[in-house]
Motif scaffolding. Structure first.
Motif, mmCIF file in Angstrom:
data_model
loop_
_atom_site.group_PDB
_atom_site.id
_atom_site.type_symbol
_atom_site.label_atom_id
_atom_site.label_comp_id
_atom_site.label_asym_id
_atom_site.label_seq_id
_atom_site.Cartn_x
_atom_site.Cartn_y
_atom_site.Cartn_z
ATOM 1 N N GLN A 107 0.888 -1.219 0.121
ATOM 2 C CA GLN A 107 0.056 -0.098 -0.150
ATOM 3 C C GLN A 107 0.991 1.062 -0.012
ATOM 4 O O GLN A 107 0.525 2.414 -0.599
ATOM 5 N N SER A 147 0.823 3.893 -2.752
ATOM 6 C CA SER A 147 0.067 5.452 -2.676
ATOM 7 C C SER A 147 1.181 6.305 -2.751
ATOM 8 O O SER A 147 0.954 7.543 -3.153
ATOM 9 N N ILE A 162 -0.809 7.807 -5.599
ATOM 10 C CA ILE A 162 -1.987 8.856 -5.028
ATOM 11 C C ILE A 162 -1.372 9.988 -4.436
ATOM 12 O O ILE A 162 -1.655 11.147 -4.747
ATOM 13 N N ASN A 163 -0.162 9.942 -3.520
ATOM 14 C CA ASN A 163 0.449 10.859 -3.191
ATOM 15 C C ASN A 163 1.757 11.305 -4.158
ATOM 16 O O ASN A 163 2.786 11.531 -3.409
ATOM 17 N N SER A 221 -6.800 9.906 -6.250
ATOM 18 C CA SER A 221 -6.986 9.994 -4.674
ATOM 19 C C SER A 221 -8.220 9.005 -4.313
ATOM 20 O O SER A 221 -9.190 9.029 -4.919
ATOM 21 N N THR A 270 -6.492 4.263 1.566
ATOM 22 C CA THR A 270 -6.394 5.419 2.449
ATOM 23 C C THR A 270 -5.571 4.752 3.717
ATOM 24 O O THR A 270 -5.751 3.580 4.172
#
Lengths: 208, 197
Positions: free
Chosen positions: B10, B14, B18-19, B192, B196
């Motif tokens: 993850q 991420s 995502i980031n 995004s 999480t």
């Protein structure tokens, strides 16, 4: 940069307009987009940069006779990191809410190309006072750029300035999103280039 | 030490998508715009950068956990991390020149540039701030490296096409690249909420 020595006023002006860090030299771009979604953050970072840039220039210039050119890079880095730590700790103590949002970017000032470049190009070869003026000019130029970008982004994205609502209606949400930062800088840079070409006969920012 | 592979995976995804440091945190832009003109340099930079990133994150983690925390020197982390990165880059440069000159000619130019990349200092700072363990820090560093490489390669492939496009004069060069980056960043916002943490 011309070779003839400039007066101190000219040095400050040069930093603010002629060699504006963001719009003309296109360096130190990272924070220009990251923290400009609100005027408050933009101004806070701008002021920190003015402080670091001026102090670094003064220090390097005062020590220029003692620095061996071979190890100048680590020494410059240490001086910069020292001042960044000072401003970092000061912000963490006295400006807690702002620090929570832009703390990482304050620490990142250490890797700013513009500060390093001025220390290398100017402060290591010039007298203390003119180095101070150069640093001040460069810092203020950066501050101005931050103010301009964050002004447009906050006004269009939130319809507010410094957190106070100015216009009502549905704001252009994209401007405060990451993507809007790139768009705003791109459009403003293009606009300043256009002014430069149209009215001053310049060639525009050469960029990287 | 038990390793949570799901968490590691993850973290990599991420931090790469995502980031993504370039498109959502705006770090490393100077280099991002500097070397994304040609595909070849973009690939060279991504490889060098990912390697340096992982090694310097590992070094910083060890120093932070075993020297700075016991001695309560954590307030000096900016100075120490930038010192570690600068020293590592300098030594990698020297070693590479001696050991493998061919590789040095290909990748050496990028090494010097890396010290002024904000991501290289942001990753150790973030690792320290989030209290990641060793494997998590490695995963985060690797993901950030991959994410930066991805951004660089996407950008370079578009900019190569842009060379032949008819761009209005004031927008030539950097301004149009910024607008491009804005559009790519818009696409990246689609990621995004995927994971999480």
């Amino acid at each position: 940069m011309s070779l003839k020595p400039k007066t101190n006023i000219e040095l400050i002006k040069n930093g603010m307009f002629g060699e504006n860090t963001i719009f003309r030299m296109a360096i130190s771009l990272c924070p220009s987009i990251a923290v400009t979604n609100g005027m408050k953050n933009g101004v806070a970072l701008g002021i920190s940069v003015v402080f670091v840039q001026t102090m670094v220039n003064v220090t390097i210039s005062a020590m220029r006779k003692f620095i061996n050119p071979k190890i100048r890079i680590p020494i410059f880095m240490l001086v910069i990191a020292g001042y960044v730590t000072i401003i970092d700790l000061l912000m963490a103590t006295y400006a807690r809410p702002i620090y929570k949002e832009i703390g990482l970017y304050i620490q990142i000032i250490v890797a700013f190309a513009s500060i390093f470049a001025r220390a290398e190009v100017f402060a290591s070869k010039n007298k203390v006072f003119s180095s101070m003026c150069d640093g001040l000019g460069m810092g203020i130029g950066f501050l101005l750029a931050m103010v301009v970008i964050s002004f447009f982004r906050e006004l269009l994205g939130k319809g507010a300035l410094f957190g106070y609502p100015i216009v009502s209606g549905s704001p252009l949400l994209i401007m405060i999103l990451p993507a809007g930062g790139f768009l705003a800088v791109g459009l403003l840079m293009g606009f300043f280039n256009w002014i430069d070409m149209r009215f001053f006969g310049g060639k525009g920012a050469s960029g990287v | 030490m038990n390793i949570d592979f799901v968490k590691l995976f993850q973290l990599i995804v991420s931090s790469a998508l995502i980031n993504n440091f370039v498109f959502t945190m705006f770090l490393g832009l100077c280099i991002f715009f500097g070397v994304s003109k040609k595909m070849e340099t973009a690939v060279g930079m991504s490889i060098t950068f990912t390697m340096v990133m992982v090694v310097s994150a590992a070094l910083s983690w060890v120093v932070y956990q075993f020297i700075m925390i016991p001695l309560q020197l954590t307030f000096l982390k900016i100075i120490i991390f930038i010192g570690i990165v600068a020293a590592f880059v300098q030594s990698a440069d020297t070693i590479m020149k001696k050991v493998s000159p061919t590789m040095y000619y290909k990748l050496g130019v990028y090494l010097a540039l890396i010290t002024t990349n904000c991501i290289i200092i942001a990753v150790p700072l973030k690792n320290a701030g989030e209290h990641y363990n060793f494997f998590e820090s490695m995963a985060f560093a690797l993901g950030s490296g991959i994410g930066f490489g991805l951004a660089l390669i996407i950008m370079a492939s578009i900019r190569e096409k842009l060379e032949v496009a008819d761009v209005p004069r004031p927008f030539r060069g950097l301004p149009i690249s910024f607008i491009l980056a804005g559009l790519i960043a818009l696409a990246f916002t689609g990621f995004s909420g995927l994971i999480t943490l």
